[in-house]
Design an enzyme around this catalytic site. Structure first.
Site, PDB file in Angstrom:
ATOM      1  CG  ASP A  57      -0.379  -0.042   2.524  1.00  0.00           C
ATOM      2  OD1 ASP A  57       0.876  -0.035   2.633  1.00  0.00           O
ATOM      3  OD2 ASP A  57      -1.165  -0.138   3.663  1.00  0.00           O
ATOM      4  CB  SER A  58       4.494   1.750  -0.145  1.00  0.00           C
ATOM      5  OG  SER A  58       4.763   0.716  -0.826  1.00  0.00           O
ATOM      6  CG  ASP A  96       0.850  -4.107   1.997  1.00  0.00           C
ATOM      7  OD1 ASP A  96       1.100  -4.900   2.875  1.00  0.00           O
ATOM      8  OD2 ASP A  96       1.367  -3.189   2.068  1.00  0.00           O
ATOM      9  CE  LYS A 125       3.427  -5.721   4.202  1.00  0.00           C
ATOM     10  NZ  LYS A 125       2.898  -4.449   5.084  1.00  0.00           N
ATOM     11  CD  GLU A 127       0.868  -1.309   8.348  1.00  0.00           C
ATOM     12  OE1 GLU A 127       1.105  -0.935   7.004  1.00  0.00           O
ATOM     13  OE2 GLU A 127       0.320  -0.464   8.999  1.00  0.00           O
ATOM     14  CD  GLU A 194       8.166   0.392   7.767  1.00  0.00           C
ATOM     15  OE1 GLU A 194       8.243   1.540   7.126  1.00  0.00           O
ATOM     16  OE2 GLU A 194       7.039  -0.405   7.614  1.00  0.00           O
TER      17      GLU A 194
END
Length: 277
Positions: A57-58, A96, A125, A127, A194
């Protein structure tokens, strides 16, 4: 302008599977991951030997010019996963789950995961730790491989007070360790760390039975990931200190990607002394 097809190196590589990733991890070989958002780069990364392509999602920041990842929608993620899958032959594709696509309920997470996997992702993925363990268990029990993400979690950037190193206090380190164990126990197949202290990343990596993938988390993780545009030196503005421009010394992008793979495999990258933004 026509493109000239050539015999890709990836024809010599069998498709990367979760089983193959576990074999590499068990043998002690470092795993390589880069973000990827389109078919052309998917082919380049695949041919250079990158094991995992993260459709992150970056893309909200890298491709859309946003100030964070928060505005990225599930539909946008699906579009880019499809694009990457179209260009990829052998790499493992991770999609993501964007902000607000899995926080509501495990059922919502399953629906969102199904959308990404139907588009071509082989793993999703998500978070965060703590509450996410239940969601990870729900997904893995239903055949969805999950990569967890701890430390600096960009979707929580406002709650975390900006882009800063996480897990620096004893209490924060203990929480990260506990969350890591919970996620592994819940069935997560790997965890991205991260921006956490390299000593903490090394310690948790030793404790866990699954691979850890570091970004600004030191050389002792089981593998590494970077944002593609950062490591190619084309991102403008202030970059995290842990990023290396792999284009320096090379004339082609394919050479730079191959250099990244080689440096991760030989433990030349990253440098444990370089942390932070």
């Amino acid at each position: 302008m026509s493109s000239h097809p050539h015999d890709p190196a990836s024809t010599t590589r069998k498709p990367i599977t979760l089983h193959r990733l576990r074999e590499l991890y068990s043998s002690g070989e470092k795993l390589t991951m880069l973000t990827c958002y389109d078919a052309t780069f998917a082919r380049v990364l695949d041919e250079a030997g990158v094991e995992m392509l993260l459709v992150g999602d970056s893309l909200g920041m890298v491709l859309q010019g946003r100030s964070s990842t928060l505005p990225v929608t599930l539909d946008e993620m699906v579009y880019h996963v499809k694009s990457v899958a179209a260009g990829n032959k052998t790499a493992w594709i991770i999609g993501d789950l964007p902000f607000a696509s899995y926080q509501q309920s495990a059922e919502q997470a399953m629906q969102s995961s199904a959308a990404l996997m139907q588009a071509g992702a082989q793993m999703v993925k998500l978070e965060g730790g703590g509450w996410t363990a239940e969601t990870v268990r729900f997904l893995t029990e239903r055949g969805v491989p999950v990569c967890a993400h701890l430390g600096l979690t960009p979707q929580s950037v406002h709650a975390l007070g900006g882009y800063r190193i996480q897990g620096k206090t004893d209490e924060a380190a203990a929480t990260l360790t506990a969350h890591s164990k919970e996620l592994a126990d819940a069935g997560a197949a790997m965890i991205v760390f991260e921006l956490i202290p390299s000593t903490l990343a090394a310690e948790i990596t030793r404790l866990l039975p699954i691979p850890t993938i570091g970004i600004g988390a030191g050389v002792d993780c089981s593998g590494q990931v970077l944002v593609l545009h950062d490591m190619l030196g084309i991102t403008r503005g202030k970059l995290p200190r842990f990023v290396k421009n792999f284009m320096q010394g090379y004339t082609g992008i394919d050479e730079a990607i191959s250099a990244y793979v080689a440096e991760v495999k030989t433990l030349s990258f990253p440098d444990n002394a370089i942390h932070g933004y």
